[in-house]
Design an enzyme around this catalytic site. Sequence first.
Site, PDB file in Angstrom:
ATOM      1  N   TYR A 154      28.940 -15.142 -29.090  1.00  0.00           N
ATOM      2  CA  TYR A 154      27.580 -16.017 -29.461  1.00  0.00           C
ATOM      3  C   TYR A 154      27.128 -15.927 -30.551  1.00  0.00           C
ATOM      4  O   TYR A 154      26.235 -17.040 -31.879  1.00  0.00           O
ATOM      5  CB  TYR A 154      26.554 -15.481 -28.215  1.00  0.00           C
ATOM      6  CG  TYR A 154      25.249 -16.294 -28.600  1.00  0.00           C
ATOM      7  CD1 TYR A 154      25.666 -17.625 -27.822  1.00  0.00           C
ATOM      8  CD2 TYR A 154      24.365 -15.583 -28.949  1.00  0.00           C
ATOM      9  CE1 TYR A 154      24.128 -18.798 -27.675  1.00  0.00           C
ATOM     10  CE2 TYR A 154      23.385 -16.230 -28.830  1.00  0.00           C
ATOM     11  CZ  TYR A 154      22.997 -18.272 -28.698  1.00  0.00           C
ATOM     12  OH  TYR A 154      21.802 -18.497 -28.367  1.00  0.00           O
ATOM     13  N   VAL A 187      13.276 -16.940 -24.986  1.00  0.00           N
ATOM     14  CA  VAL A 187      12.847 -17.785 -25.015  1.00  0.00           C
ATOM     15  C   VAL A 187      13.615 -18.164 -22.672  1.00  0.00           C
ATOM     16  O   VAL A 187      14.296 -18.545 -22.832  1.00  0.00           O
ATOM     17  CB  VAL A 187      13.665 -19.157 -25.201  1.00  0.00           C
ATOM     18  CG1 VAL A 187      12.640 -20.564 -24.492  1.00  0.00           C
ATOM     19  CG2 VAL A 187      13.270 -19.722 -27.084  1.00  0.00           C
TER      20      VAL A 187
HETATM   21  P1  NDP Z   1      19.242 -23.517 -20.703  1.00  0.00           P
HETATM   22  O1  NDP Z   1      20.495 -23.343 -20.234  1.00  0.00           O
HETATM   23  O2  NDP Z   1      18.182 -23.751 -20.122  1.00  0.00           O
HETATM   24  O3  NDP Z   1      19.854 -25.106 -21.486  1.00  0.00           O
HETATM   25  C1  NDP Z   1      20.927 -25.299 -22.327  1.00  0.00           C
HETATM   26  C2  NDP Z   1      21.985 -27.009 -21.986  1.00  0.00           C
HETATM   27  O4  NDP Z   1      22.495 -27.050 -22.637  1.00  0.00           O
HETATM   28  C3  NDP Z   1      21.607 -27.330 -20.607  1.00  0.00           C
HETATM   29  O5  NDP Z   1      20.850 -28.820 -20.504  1.00  0.00           O
HETATM   30  C4  NDP Z   1      23.034 -27.631 -20.374  1.00  0.00           C
HETATM   31  O6  NDP Z   1      22.799 -28.976 -19.406  1.00  0.00           O
HETATM   32  C5  NDP Z   1      23.290 -28.444 -21.756  1.00  0.00           C
HETATM   33  N1  NDP Z   1      24.584 -27.892 -22.555  1.00  0.00           N
HETATM   34  C6  NDP Z   1      25.572 -26.696 -21.964  1.00  0.00           C
HETATM   35  N2  NDP Z   1      26.563 -26.764 -22.345  1.00  0.00           N
HETATM   36  C7  NDP Z   1      26.505 -27.970 -22.735  1.00  0.00           C
HETATM   37  C8  NDP Z   1      27.621 -28.708 -22.427  1.00  0.00           C
HETATM   38  N3  NDP Z   1      28.991 -28.573 -22.538  1.00  0.00           N
HETATM   39  N4  NDP Z   1      27.652 -30.611 -22.536  1.00  0.00           N
HETATM   40  C9  NDP Z   1      26.202 -30.980 -22.688  1.00  0.00           C
HETATM   41  N5  NDP Z   1      25.319 -30.428 -22.973  1.00  0.00           N
HETATM   42  C10 NDP Z   1      25.691 -29.012 -22.740  1.00  0.00           C
HETATM   43  O7  NDP Z   1      19.312 -23.137 -22.192  1.00  0.00           O
HETATM   44  P2  NDP Z   1      18.401 -23.102 -23.674  1.00  0.00           P
HETATM   45  O8  NDP Z   1      16.844 -24.374 -23.353  1.00  0.00           O
HETATM   46  O9  NDP Z   1      17.566 -22.286 -24.179  1.00  0.00           O
HETATM   47  O10 NDP Z   1      19.151 -23.614 -24.903  1.00  0.00           O
HETATM   48  C11 NDP Z   1      18.791 -24.365 -25.655  1.00  0.00           C
HETATM   49  C12 NDP Z   1      19.748 -24.391 -27.552  1.00  0.00           C
HETATM   50  O11 NDP Z   1      19.377 -22.944 -27.392  1.00  0.00           O
HETATM   51  C13 NDP Z   1      21.121 -23.448 -26.647  1.00  0.00           C
HETATM   52  O12 NDP Z   1      21.885 -24.193 -27.977  1.00  0.00           O
HETATM   53  C14 NDP Z   1      20.264 -22.087 -27.128  1.00  0.00           C
HETATM   54  O13 NDP Z   1      21.600 -21.220 -26.976  1.00  0.00           O
HETATM   55  C15 NDP Z   1      19.708 -21.917 -27.698  1.00  0.00           C
HETATM   56  N6  NDP Z   1      18.788 -21.036 -28.209  1.00  0.00           N
HETATM   57  C16 NDP Z   1      18.663 -19.900 -26.737  1.00  0.00           C
HETATM   58  C17 NDP Z   1      17.643 -19.430 -26.642  1.00  0.00           C
HETATM   59  C18 NDP Z   1      16.853 -18.358 -25.633  1.00  0.00           C
HETATM   60  O14 NDP Z   1      16.775 -17.611 -25.384  1.00  0.00           O
HETATM   61  N7  NDP Z   1      16.766 -19.321 -24.046  1.00  0.00           N
HETATM   62  C19 NDP Z   1      16.771 -18.490 -27.522  1.00  0.00           C
HETATM   63  C20 NDP Z   1      17.547 -18.947 -28.532  1.00  0.00           C
HETATM   64  C21 NDP Z   1      18.341 -19.993 -29.044  1.00  0.00           C
HETATM   65  P3  NDP Z   1      24.135 -29.641 -18.415  1.00  0.00           P
HETATM   66  O15 NDP Z   1      24.556 -27.738 -17.733  1.00  0.00           O
HETATM   67  O16 NDP Z   1      23.349 -30.534 -17.468  1.00  0.00           O
HETATM   68  O17 NDP Z   1      25.431 -30.108 -19.185  1.00  0.00           O
HETATM   69  C1  8X3 Z   2      19.561 -16.611 -27.779  1.00  0.00           C
HETATM   70  C2  8X3 Z   2      18.637 -15.292 -28.387  1.00  0.00           C
HETATM   71  O1  8X3 Z   2      18.719 -12.536 -28.379  1.00  0.00           O
HETATM   72  O2  8X3 Z   2      19.656 -13.477 -26.513  1.00  0.00           O
HETATM   73  O3  8X3 Z   2      19.995 -17.093 -28.638  1.00  0.00           O
HETATM   74  O4  8X3 Z   2      20.399 -14.316 -28.828  1.00  0.00           O
HETATM   75  S1  8X3 Z   2      19.841 -14.103 -27.486  1.00  0.00           S
END
Ligand code: NDP
Ligand code: 8X3
Length: 255
Positions: A154, A187
Site C-alpha cells: 500500500y 481518516v
Molecule cells: P473509502 O473506502 O471510504 O472510499 C474509497 C472510494 O474509492 C470509494 O468511493 C470506492 O468506491 C472507491 N474505489 C475503490 N476502488 C475503486 C475502483 N476500482 N474503481 C472505482 N472506485 C473505486 O476510503 P477513503 O475515503 O478513506 O479513501 C479515499 C482515498 O484516500 C484513497 O485513495 C485512500 O488511499 C486515501 N487515504 C485514506 C486515508 C484514510 O485513513 N482513510 C488516509 C490517507 C489517504 P466503490 O467501492 O463504490 O467503487
Molecule cells: C491511509 C493512512 O496510515 O493507514 O493512507 O496508511 S495509513
Amino acid sequence: MAKWALITGATSGIGWATSLALAGQGFSILATGRRQEKLQELEKEIKSKFPGVSVKLAQFDVSDRFEVSEFLNSHQTEISQVEVLVNNAGLAKGTDKMQESSLDDWETMIDTNIKGLLFMTRGVIEHMVRKNSGHVVNLGSVAGRWTYPGGGVYCATKFAVRALSEGLRMDLLGSKIRVTNIEPGMVSTEFSMVRFNDQAKADKVYEGMTPLQASDIAETIAWCVARPAHVNIQELVIYPTDQAHVGQVARHGKV
Ligand code: NDP
Ligand code: 8X3
C-alpha cells in the site's frame, strides 16, 4: 461554460465529502465510483444542499482501462470542461507481512491506486492542456512518505502517487495546470473496513483516539482549489492531532 469537477471514488468517505465541498464552490459535479446506489444517494444530497448545481454520475472501475476509456468517450462534453480532477479512488487490502500476503490484494492495490489514477489522469489532462487550465488533486497518504510493517505494498502505491504528482508537475511546467498531492494520516471512512473486511478490526484502528473526518480533507482540497491561479499547493501532510507519525498514535482513556 460550466466548470466540472470530476471526483473518483465519490461513493464514500473523502470522495463523497469532496463532491459536496466542490459543489458548494459552484462546480458542476461528475461523481464516479462502482456502487450506483451510493452515487444516487450522493446526487440527492448535493441537489438538496445546492439546488442549482448540475450533477452527473458514472459507474465504472478505475482500474479497468477499457471501462475508463468508455467513460471518457461517453462523457466528452463534460471531460473537455473538467477544471478539477480529484483522483481519490483507492484502497488498502490487508496488513499481512509480504512473505504471507495475497497476490490478489497486491494486484488490487496497484491496479486501483496507481494504474487507475494514471488512466484517469491521461484521459483528462489532454483537455486541460488544450484549454491551458485545470487542477489535478491526487490522494496520496502519509503512507506515501513513511512505510510501516504490513503496509509495504500500500505504501509503495502511495509513494508512486507522490512520484507521479511530482513528475506530472514537471511535465506540465509552463502551463497553467496545477497538481496537488494531499497526504492524510488516519481518516475515519470505510477505508479500514475495506482493508480488513471485519468491522471489529476496523473499529479498533480508531479506538481511543480522534481521527480526521472526511470533511476535514474535503475542506482542505476545496481550499487548495480556491487558491488564486498562480498559487499551487504542491503537497500537504495532514495528521490528526492524536497521531504524530505512522503507527504513533495517542490512545486516550485506555488502562
Ligand atoms: P473509502 O473506502 O471510504 O472510499 C474509497 C472510494 O474509492 C470509494 O468511493 C470506492 O468506491 C472507491 N474505489 C475503490 N476502488 C475503486 C475502483 N476500482 N474503481 C472505482 N472506485 C473505486 O476510503 P477513503 O475515503 O478513506 O479513501 C479515499 C482515498 O484516500 C484513497 O485513495 C485512500 O488511499 C486515501 N487515504 C485514506 C486515508 C484514510 O485513513 N482513510 C488516509 C490517507 C489517504 P466503490 O467501492 O463504490 O467503487
Ligand atoms: C491511509 C493512512 O496510515 O493507514 O493512507 O496508511 S495509513
